[in-house]
Design a protein around this motif. Structure first.
Motif, short mmCIF file in Angstrom:
data_model
loop_
_atom_site.label_atom_id
_atom_site.label_comp_id
_atom_site.label_asym_id
_atom_site.label_seq_id
_atom_site.Cartn_x
_atom_site.Cartn_y
_atom_site.Cartn_z
N ASP A 11 87.26 103.82 -25.10
CA ASP A 11 86.32 104.36 -26.09
C ASP A 11 86.45 105.87 -26.20
O ASP A 11 86.57 106.57 -25.18
CB ASP A 11 84.88 104.03 -25.70
N LYS A 12 86.39 106.38 -27.43
CA LYS A 12 86.28 107.82 -27.65
C LYS A 12 84.83 108.10 -28.00
O LYS A 12 84.33 107.63 -29.03
CB LYS A 12 87.21 108.29 -28.78
N VAL A 13 84.15 108.84 -27.17
CA VAL A 13 82.70 109.02 -27.31
C VAL A 13 82.34 110.26 -28.12
O VAL A 13 81.43 110.22 -28.95
CB VAL A 13 82.04 109.08 -25.92
N PRO A 15 82.60 113.16 -30.96
CA PRO A 15 83.20 113.32 -32.29
C PRO A 15 84.21 114.45 -32.29
O PRO A 15 84.15 115.34 -31.42
CB PRO A 15 81.99 113.64 -33.17
N GLN A 18 85.46 109.02 -33.23
CA GLN A 18 84.91 108.03 -32.31
C GLN A 18 85.19 106.61 -32.81
O GLN A 18 85.28 106.38 -34.01
CB GLN A 18 83.40 108.20 -32.17
N GLY A 22 81.87 104.07 -29.10
CA GLY A 22 81.76 105.50 -28.81
C GLY A 22 80.60 106.13 -29.57
O GLY A 22 79.83 106.93 -29.00
N ILE A 23 80.45 105.79 -30.84
CA ILE A 23 79.33 106.30 -31.64
C ILE A 23 78.00 105.82 -31.05
O ILE A 23 77.04 106.58 -30.92
CB ILE A 23 79.46 105.84 -33.10
N TYR A 26 77.23 107.76 -27.88
CA TYR A 26 76.94 109.16 -28.18
C TYR A 26 75.54 109.32 -28.75
O TYR A 26 74.74 110.15 -28.28
CB TYR A 26 77.99 109.67 -29.17
N SER A 42 83.27 108.73 -19.69
CA SER A 42 84.26 108.25 -20.66
C SER A 42 85.64 108.75 -20.28
O SER A 42 85.79 109.53 -19.33
CB SER A 42 83.90 108.73 -22.08
#
Length: 416
Positions: A11-13, A15, A18, A22-23, A26, A42
């Motif tokens: 996951d890319k948390v 911005p 994302q 991730g969103i 966050y 993360s």
């Protein structure tokens, strides 16, 4: 109260860029931090600071290089040690990632750890943190699809199982009735202020009207985009100038994540797309070309947030033809922008769309009823307006980030 949210390893948390979970992490963490000490774990890399504080949330970044290096070896070992054919569900999947999280949690002495989807991480966390409370949030159906004895053992160590929809929660309760009292639904959230953004436009940069129809989501077989393309061909017989914009990354999920696990015929049949020599996206492009819909359908890829919001406002409706959907985040985002929605009668989408009031639900896997619903909304402007207003009201009352954070805080207090 000290809370830790642990992102999935991929996951890319933060911005921009994302992914969906991730969103969720966050936005949820920001709201939780107003009432408790909140830490988010993360993925990180050699260029990422190990720790940052953003809007009151302490972010801890865990490097993945060692896990990536050991993947081939651990995958082979997993087949011999664990009763599962799926490496992603074994305890060795990103083992070093969750081990680092578990050790750091012990130092921070958190009260609650909030995990997403990966039930195998519960045992590792509890081994190093025996007194910590565990909330396992399911944004997918894995608990009811993977090996039952294996999952049953893991759930014995979980204090609360949160389903992102009643569909998910009900299925878990049915399969594991002994843990029924630990299962509750907590919906995802949405930025309900999306309606304040002035992105209603009559024309775009090329001077042409924006597309009437909108799909937003991962371009993957289970999303049913191929069915939507068939429906557009039918709709064009009544509305020759109608146009569809497909927004989303070319993110075909691995076969074993959804299609390979499902016992639903309409999902299992999607294996056809995985047997081809080209990606799902390329197959869709070929389908559009074969049906001569090049002027009617545009693939816009993944867009920045402001451009996505603009399309939510400009479209006459958003359509989600998914064949497997745990929730349906883009439905709620469109509803918050006062845009009516059409979805299939699948999974969590039935919790979101009030059929005939905020939009329409149609049978999955069939282009004809989907086309009929689209034609009906295109033919009745006043109905689109009234449905859009009702959709926004429902989004505000049920699916705000503030409501989600409030629900979670209540659950946290209960398990403490």
């Amino acid at each position: 109260m000290r809370i830790a949210l642990v992102a999935q390893p991929f996951d890319k948390v933060l911005p921009p860029g994302q992914n969906s979970i991730g969103i969720i992490i966050y936005e949820t963490a920001i709201r939780l931090s107003q009432n408790c000490h909140t830490t988010v774990y993360s993925k990180g890399n050699e260029y990422t600071k190990t720790q940052r504080v953003i809007q009151g949330v302490n972010y801890r970044f865990i490097p993945l290089a060692s896990d990536a290096f050991l993947f081939p070896l651990l995958s082979r070992i997993s087949k011999h040690l664990f009763p599962t054919d799926h490496f992603f569900s074994s305890s060795l999947y990103y083992f070093l990632y969750i081990l680092q999280v578990a050790l750091d949690l012990r130092l921070r002495q958190c009260d609650i750890v909030h995990l997403f989807n990966f039930s195998q991480y519960v045992s590792i966390i509890k081994f190093f943190n025996p007194t910590i409370k565990v909330l396992l949030e399911m944004q997918c159906e894995w608990l009811t699809q993977l090996d039952k004895p294996l999952i049953e053992n893991r759930l014995s160590r979980v204090d609360l199982i949160s389903g992102v929809s009643n569909h998910i929660t009900n299925k878990i309760q049915a399969r594991f009735p002994q843990y029924s009292s630990r299962c509750q639904t907590v919906f995802n959230g949405v930025d309900v202020d999306i309606a304040k953004y002035d992105y209603r436009i009559a024309k775009n940069e090329t001077g042409t009207k924006p597309p009437d129809l909108l799909f937003v989501g991962r371009v993957s077989p289970e999303k049913g985009v191929h069915i939507l393309i068939e429906a557009v061909q039918i709709v064009r017989r009544s509305f020759p100038k109608v146009r569809l914009a497909i927004i989303g990354a070319k993110g075909q999920l691995p076969f074993e994540y959804i299609v390979g696990l499902s016992d639903e015929d309409v999902v299992s049949e999607l294996s056809f797309f995985y047997r081809q020599n080209s990606s799902y996206y390329d197959q869709l492009v070929a389908q559009v070309r074969q049906l001569k819909l090049e002027t009617a359908i545009s693939f816009l890829g993944k867009l920045p947030r402001k451009d996505l919001v603009r399309h939510y406002h400009a479209a006459k409706m958003l359509i989600n033809p998914s064949l497997s959907e745990s929730f349906g985040m883009t439905l709620v985002e469109a509803m918050a922008a006062s845009t009516p929605v059409i979805a299939t009668r699948i999974g969590g989408m039935t919790d979101i769309v009030v059929d005939g009031e905020t939009g329409y639900l149609t049978d999955p896997g069939d282009a004809s009823p989907l086309a009929e619903a689209i034609i009906h909304l295109l033919s009745h402007a006043e109905l689109r307006t009234s449905m859009g207003k009702a959709a926004r009201q429902r989004a505000i009352e049920t699916f705000s980030w503030e409501q989600r954070a409030e629900d979670l805080l209540s659950r946290y207090r209960t398990i403490l």
